[in-house]
Each structure stands twice: as structure tokens, then as C-alpha cells.
Scaffold this active site. Structure first.
Site, PDB file in Angstrom:
ATOM      1  N   GLY A 113     -12.232  12.156   3.627  1.00  0.00           N
ATOM      2  CA  GLY A 113     -12.907  10.901   3.262  1.00  0.00           C
ATOM      3  C   GLY A 113     -11.915   9.892   2.730  1.00  0.00           C
ATOM      4  O   GLY A 113     -10.813   9.746   3.271  1.00  0.00           O
ATOM      5  N   SER A 114     -12.308   9.222   1.641  1.00  0.00           N
ATOM      6  CA  SER A 114     -11.469   8.157   1.093  1.00  0.00           C
ATOM      7  C   SER A 114     -11.893   7.873  -0.348  1.00  0.00           C
ATOM      8  O   SER A 114     -13.054   8.060  -0.709  1.00  0.00           O
ATOM      9  CB  SER A 114     -11.665   6.905   1.934  1.00  0.00           C
ATOM     10  OG  SER A 114     -11.246   5.772   1.222  1.00  0.00           O
ATOM     11  N   SER A 115     -10.951   7.355  -1.140  1.00  0.00           N
ATOM     12  CA  SER A 115     -11.273   7.067  -2.551  1.00  0.00           C
ATOM     13  C   SER A 115     -12.255   5.905  -2.684  1.00  0.00           C
ATOM     14  O   SER A 115     -12.802   5.685  -3.769  1.00  0.00           O
ATOM     15  CB  SER A 115      -9.997   6.759  -3.332  1.00  0.00           C
ATOM     16  OG  SER A 115      -9.312   5.671  -2.746  1.00  0.00           O
ATOM     17  N   CYS A 116     -12.513   5.163  -1.590  1.00  0.00           N
ATOM     18  CA  CYS A 116     -13.452   4.037  -1.715  1.00  0.00           C
ATOM     19  C   CYS A 116     -14.910   4.495  -1.754  1.00  0.00           C
ATOM     20  O   CYS A 116     -15.813   3.676  -1.868  1.00  0.00           O
ATOM     21  CB  CYS A 116     -13.233   3.018  -0.612  1.00  0.00           C
ATOM     22  SG  CYS A 116     -13.679   3.618   1.009  1.00  0.00           S
ATOM     23  N   TYR A 143     -17.523   1.315   5.292  1.00  0.00           N
ATOM     24  CA  TYR A 143     -16.665   2.493   5.473  1.00  0.00           C
ATOM     25  C   TYR A 143     -17.020   3.555   4.425  1.00  0.00           C
ATOM     26  O   TYR A 143     -17.109   4.745   4.732  1.00  0.00           O
ATOM     27  CB  TYR A 143     -15.213   2.042   5.315  1.00  0.00           C
ATOM     28  CG  TYR A 143     -14.172   3.110   5.483  1.00  0.00           C
ATOM     29  CD1 TYR A 143     -13.895   3.643   6.736  1.00  0.00           C
ATOM     30  CD2 TYR A 143     -13.434   3.564   4.388  1.00  0.00           C
ATOM     31  CE1 TYR A 143     -12.914   4.604   6.893  1.00  0.00           C
ATOM     32  CE2 TYR A 143     -12.448   4.527   4.541  1.00  0.00           C
ATOM     33  CZ  TYR A 143     -12.192   5.046   5.795  1.00  0.00           C
ATOM     34  OH  TYR A 143     -11.214   5.998   5.941  1.00  0.00           O
ATOM     35  N   LYS A 147     -18.268   7.446   4.880  1.00  0.00           N
ATOM     36  CA  LYS A 147     -17.527   8.584   4.324  1.00  0.00           C
ATOM     37  C   LYS A 147     -18.403   9.401   3.366  1.00  0.00           C
ATOM     38  O   LYS A 147     -18.283  10.630   3.292  1.00  0.00           O
ATOM     39  CB  LYS A 147     -16.252   8.101   3.627  1.00  0.00           C
ATOM     40  CG  LYS A 147     -15.194   7.588   4.614  1.00  0.00           C
ATOM     41  CD  LYS A 147     -14.723   8.722   5.522  1.00  0.00           C
ATOM     42  CE  LYS A 147     -13.621   8.329   6.461  1.00  0.00           C
ATOM     43  NZ  LYS A 147     -13.244   9.431   7.368  1.00  0.00           N
ATOM     44  N   HIS A 186      -3.239  -1.680   5.988  1.00  0.00           N
ATOM     45  CA  HIS A 186      -3.337  -1.564   4.531  1.00  0.00           C
ATOM     46  C   HIS A 186      -2.154  -2.302   3.896  1.00  0.00           C
ATOM     47  O   HIS A 186      -1.225  -2.733   4.584  1.00  0.00           O
ATOM     48  CB  HIS A 186      -3.316  -0.092   4.121  1.00  0.00           C
ATOM     49  CG  HIS A 186      -4.570   0.633   4.502  1.00  0.00           C
ATOM     50  ND1 HIS A 186      -4.668   1.436   5.608  1.00  0.00           N
ATOM     51  CD2 HIS A 186      -5.801   0.653   3.920  1.00  0.00           C
ATOM     52  CE1 HIS A 186      -5.889   1.929   5.697  1.00  0.00           C
ATOM     53  NE2 HIS A 186      -6.603   1.463   4.687  1.00  0.00           N
ATOM     54  N   ARG A 216      -3.590   0.103  -7.652  1.00  0.00           N
ATOM     55  CA  ARG A 216      -3.851   1.089  -6.607  1.00  0.00           C
ATOM     56  C   ARG A 216      -2.976   2.321  -6.812  1.00  0.00           C
ATOM     57  O   ARG A 216      -1.888   2.244  -7.387  1.00  0.00           O
ATOM     58  CB  ARG A 216      -3.551   0.519  -5.216  1.00  0.00           C
ATOM     59  CG  ARG A 216      -4.491  -0.572  -4.736  1.00  0.00           C
ATOM     60  CD  ARG A 216      -5.873  -0.051  -4.398  1.00  0.00           C
ATOM     61  NE  ARG A 216      -6.720  -1.097  -3.850  1.00  0.00           N
ATOM     62  CZ  ARG A 216      -7.433  -1.965  -4.571  1.00  0.00           C
ATOM     63  NH1 ARG A 216      -7.405  -1.901  -5.898  1.00  0.00           N
ATOM     64  NH2 ARG A 216      -8.174  -2.877  -3.968  1.00  0.00           N
TER      65      ARG A 216
HETATM   66  O1  GFB Z   1      -4.619  -1.656   1.196  1.00  0.00           O
HETATM   67  P1  GFB Z   1      -5.686  -2.671   1.166  1.00  0.00           P
HETATM   68  O2  GFB Z   1      -5.887  -3.476   2.394  1.00  0.00           O
HETATM   69  O3  GFB Z   1      -7.075  -1.997   0.874  1.00  0.00           O
HETATM   70  O4  GFB Z   1      -5.403  -3.700  -0.033  1.00  0.00           O
HETATM   71  P2  GFB Z   1      -7.964  -1.544  -0.393  1.00  0.00           P
HETATM   72  C1  GFB Z   1      -5.070  -3.292  -1.314  1.00  0.00           C
HETATM   73  C2  GFB Z   1      -4.773  -4.503  -2.175  1.00  0.00           C
HETATM   74  O5  GFB Z   1      -3.560  -5.114  -1.729  1.00  0.00           O
HETATM   75  C3  GFB Z   1      -5.827  -5.606  -2.176  1.00  0.00           C
HETATM   76  C4  GFB Z   1      -3.740  -6.520  -1.609  1.00  0.00           C
HETATM   77  O6  GFB Z   1      -5.962  -6.113  -3.482  1.00  0.00           O
HETATM   78  C5  GFB Z   1      -5.223  -6.658  -1.249  1.00  0.00           C
HETATM   79  O7  GFB Z   1      -5.690  -7.973  -1.508  1.00  0.00           O
HETATM   80  N1  GFB Z   1      -2.799  -7.067  -0.636  1.00  0.00           N
HETATM   81  C6  GFB Z   1      -1.781  -7.927  -0.923  1.00  0.00           C
HETATM   82  C7  GFB Z   1      -2.783  -6.860   0.695  1.00  0.00           C
HETATM   83  N2  GFB Z   1      -1.137  -8.293   0.176  1.00  0.00           N
HETATM   84  C8  GFB Z   1      -1.736  -7.655   1.217  1.00  0.00           C
HETATM   85  C9  GFB Z   1      -1.500  -7.644   2.606  1.00  0.00           C
HETATM   86  O8  GFB Z   1      -0.612  -8.301   3.134  1.00  0.00           O
HETATM   87  N3  GFB Z   1      -2.306  -6.824   3.357  1.00  0.00           N
HETATM   88  C10 GFB Z   1      -3.293  -6.060   2.803  1.00  0.00           C
HETATM   89  N4  GFB Z   1      -4.043  -5.285   3.604  1.00  0.00           N
HETATM   90  N5  GFB Z   1      -3.567  -6.091   1.478  1.00  0.00           N
HETATM   91  C11 GFB Z   1      -9.026  -0.175   1.469  1.00  0.00           C
HETATM   92  C12 GFB Z   1     -10.412  -0.077   2.021  1.00  0.00           C
HETATM   93  O9  GFB Z   1      -9.169  -0.917   0.334  1.00  0.00           O
HETATM   94  O10 GFB Z   1      -8.498   1.056   1.085  1.00  0.00           O
HETATM   95  C13 GFB Z   1     -10.590   1.031   2.947  1.00  0.00           C
HETATM   96  O11 GFB Z   1     -10.745  -1.331   2.582  1.00  0.00           O
HETATM   97  C14 GFB Z   1      -9.935   2.306   2.497  1.00  0.00           C
HETATM   98  O12 GFB Z   1     -11.945   1.231   3.124  1.00  0.00           O
HETATM   99  C15 GFB Z   1      -8.523   2.067   2.017  1.00  0.00           C
HETATM  100  O13 GFB Z   1     -10.677   2.919   1.495  1.00  0.00           O
HETATM  101  C16 GFB Z   1      -7.870   3.299   1.482  1.00  0.00           C
HETATM  102  O14 GFB Z   1      -7.251  -0.561  -1.244  1.00  0.00           O
HETATM  103  O15 GFB Z   1      -8.486  -2.733  -1.128  1.00  0.00           O
END
Ligand code: GFB
Length: 319
Positions: A113-116, A143, A147, A186, A216
Site C-alpha cells: 500500500g502506501s503511507s497516504c 489513491y 489502497k 514524486h 516527508r
Molecule cells: O512526492 P510528492 O509528489 O507526493 O510531493 P506526496 C511531496 C511534497 O514535495 C509536496 C513537494 O509538498 C510537493 O508540493 N514538491 C516540491 C514537489 N517540489 C516538487 C516537485 O517538483 N515535484 C513533486 N512531485 N513534488 C504522494 C501521493 O504524496 O505520495 C501519493 O500523492 C503517494 O498518493 C505518494 O502516497 C507516496 O508525498 O505529497
């Protein structure tokens, strides 16, 4: 004391569903040191969203065990933009595989799954018991719901049919084989790419999404794979298990670390018009630690390795 092996993998036929993904390929690498047979099926051969295809594959392949690492995954923007895809595809994949595994008398199944899955306002570090105690983070609730349904499927088949189906909830993962597309990735691969391209272009800054303040937790995919194999061998119970590093940092701190690894010396600028997502999601690592498992790869070493992989193989994604 090391945990007792209750399901030895020696001689088993193990289907890694999702073997081309970052986690699935790490699981295949890890299984190379177990004396087992690894079964895989590519996308061209098997569409996991189609029940009849999954049942036919299971019938013909007859695995003893299944590691369910197949999923539609993506970062915060992809989750927010494609809610139907994230909900539908993940529900179908897990329902098809878990039900077919039951029909085929699979001895052991691990669902990833996932921590979300945890509520946005869950207590930190988040214990497994926080599941379904409050509303989810809106950017990834689709998502997360899929999960959560996967965890419940594994539990339901355990309860109704006595199946040894278990679930692991990894934190944010990164590593070799990651997705470097800036719209769907991500944060960690996005930062590696941004810092690398800025360095190559001689730019004076990179721009990161959100305020940089969300916290995170990150785990290398190879550590996650090791935890999966550990759980396959030693864990058999109803409740899912958190798989994390136990350490968190802010997105700004992470950005600095990535810039250090990449060797980019410019500024980091925030774009607060982009979403932050959940403010914090540090999982409690207690349950797995009590079983005597802990990760081996530090964040700095893991990011260094991921950058090396990006330079060697990941840049082909940029074309
Ligand atoms: O990794 P991320 O896309 O997913 O973003 P989540 C984590 C944090 O990094 C957020 C910031 O606060 C984003 O705004 N961030 C900064 C960025 N710069 C960037 C960038 O260039 N790209 C991205 N992508 N983020 C996901 C879930 O959440 O985590 C999924 O949407 C899943 O469902 C996954 O659980 C593990 O940590 O926010």
C-alpha cells in the site's frame, strides 16, 4: 533476537506482480539471493485490470506466493489530476490479483500500500491503528481509498477463507528505476532532475512546488524490497505493517540535500501556488523494529545512488 521464519521461500514459485516498476524490480533483485523461482508477466502479456486475463495467468503460472507490487503510482500533481485512473486502476489490479490468488490456492500474498492511507491529521509518528480514524488528504484520497480497499481485501480473505494474505505500507519511496517526468513524478526524482538540469544549464536557481515546509519520510526501494521479503518470511497477521525509515525532513531540507548530491550551488525558490499536500506523514516504525528489521541505506547514500542511476539510465526518459 531475529524473527522466526514461518514461510521459507526456498523452492517457492513467487509471482512479482509489477516487476518492471521501481518497487517490483527491487523485489526481483532482492529475491535473487533467495533460493526461489521468480515469475513475471509483462504488460504486453497480461493486463492486470482485466479479471479474465489475471485468472487465466494465475491458472497457468500456479505461483506458490505473490508479491503485489503492481499499481498506478504518481506524485501529488498526478494524483490530483487523474483521480479516476488512480482509483479505478488500483482497485481493479488489487481485486483481480487477490481474488485470483484465493481461487488458485496461493499460500502467501503480500499487498503493498502506501503511507497516504492514513488520515491527514493522524498523530505523528503514525501507528498502524490510525487507519480509518479521520478524513484523508484531498490531493491523494482516490489513491488512498484504493489502497485501503487493498488492505481490507487481504484482511477479508484472511478472515473468511483463512488465507495467509498480509499487507505492508511503505512510506514515500525512491531509488533506481524511478519516474523522472516532472508532471507525474514524486518529489525526489523531480528534485534530482531539476538540480541536474539547472547545473548543466548554468542556471542560478531551481523552483520547487509548495512552501517547502511539508515534512516527508523517505525509504530507498531496495530497503523496501528487503522489508517485503522479511515480512513474507516472518509475518502472518491481520494488521498491515508500516515500512519506513523513521526519519523525516522538510521538502526544503530535502531540496538542499539533493542539490548537494548533484553539485548544484544555486538558489532554491518556492512556488507557493502549487499544492503542499499533507503537512506531515511520519509513520511509526515501532512494529517492524520490534520484529528486528531496520533499513540500511541512509538518505544521502540512497540519493547519491539514485542520481548515479539517473545519469546512467534515467536521462533516456528525458528524450
Ligand atoms: O512526492 P510528492 O509528489 O507526493 O510531493 P506526496 C511531496 C511534497 O514535495 C509536496 C513537494 O509538498 C510537493 O508540493 N514538491 C516540491 C514537489 N517540489 C516538487 C516537485 O517538483 N515535484 C513533486 N512531485 N513534488 C504522494 C501521493 O504524496 O505520495 C501519493 O500523492 C503517494 O498518493 C505518494 O502516497 C507516496 O508525498 O505529497
Amino acid at each position: 533476537m531475529p524473527s522466526e521464519v514461518i514461510y521459507p521461500l526456498k523452492g517457492k514459485r513467487i509471482w512479482v506482480a509489477g516487476h518492471r516498476g521501481m518497487v517490483g524490480s527491487a523485489v526481483v533483485r532482492r529475491l535473487a539471493s533467495e533460493d526461489c523461482e521468480v515469475l513475471t508477466a509483462g504488460r504486453d502479456q497480461l493486463d492486470l485490470r482485466r479479471q479474465a486475463e489475471v485468472e487465466a495467468w494465475m491458472d497457468q503460472a500456479r505461483p506458490n506466493a505473490v508479491i503485489l507490487a503492481a499499481a498506478k503510482v504518481g506524485g501529488i500533481l498526478a494524483n490530483d489530476t487523474y483521480p479516476a485512473d488512480f482509483l479505478y486502476e488500483n482497485l481493479m489490479i488489487e481485486a483481480n490479483i487477490i481474488h485470483a490468488a484465493h481461487q488458485a490456492d496461493v499460500e502467501k500474498l503480500l499487498f503493498l500500500g502506501s503511507s497516504c492511507i492514513y488520515p491527514k491529521e493522524a498523530p505523528q509518528p503514525i501507528p498502524e491503528s490510525a487507519l480509518l480514524t479521520g478524513p484523508l488528504e484531498p490531493t491523494n484520497e482516490w489513491y488512498a481509498i484504493a489502497k485501503i480497499a487493498g488492505i481490507k481485501l487481504a484482511q477479508a480473505y484472511r478472515r473468511q477463507h483463512g488465507r495467509d494474505f498480509i499487507s505492508a505500507m511503505p512510506t514515500n519511496l525512491y531509488g533506481p528505476g524511478d519516474n523522472f517526468d516532472l508532471n507525474t513524478s514524486h518529489v525526489l526524482p523531480a528534485l534530482i532532475r531539476k538540480a541536474h538540469e539547472a547545473k548543466m544549464a548554468g542556471a542560478d536557481h531551481i523552483t520547487i512546488w509548495g512552501t517547502g515546509t511539508p515534512r516527508r519520510e523517505f525509504l530507498n526501494a531496495d530497503d523496501c524490497a528487503d522489508a517485503c521479503i522479511f515480512l513474507m518470511k516472518t509475518y502472518s497477521d491481520f494488521e498491515h505493517v508500516n515500512v519506513g525509515s523513521g526519519e523525516e525532513l522538510t521538502i526544503l531540507e530535502l531540496s538542499q540535500l539533493v542539490c548537494d548530491v548533484v553539485g548544484f550551488k544555486g538558489k532554491i525558490i518556492i512556488d507557493a501556488s502549487k499544492p503542499d499536500g499533507t503537512p506531515r506523514k511520519l509513520m511509526s516504525a515501532n512494529k517492524l523494529r520490534r520484529m528486528n528489521w531496520s533499513p540500511r541505506i541512509s538518505l544521502y547514500d540512497g540519493v547519491t545512488d539514485a542520481y548515479r542511476w539517473f545519469l546512467k539510465s534515467g536521462t533516456s526518459q528525458l528524450r
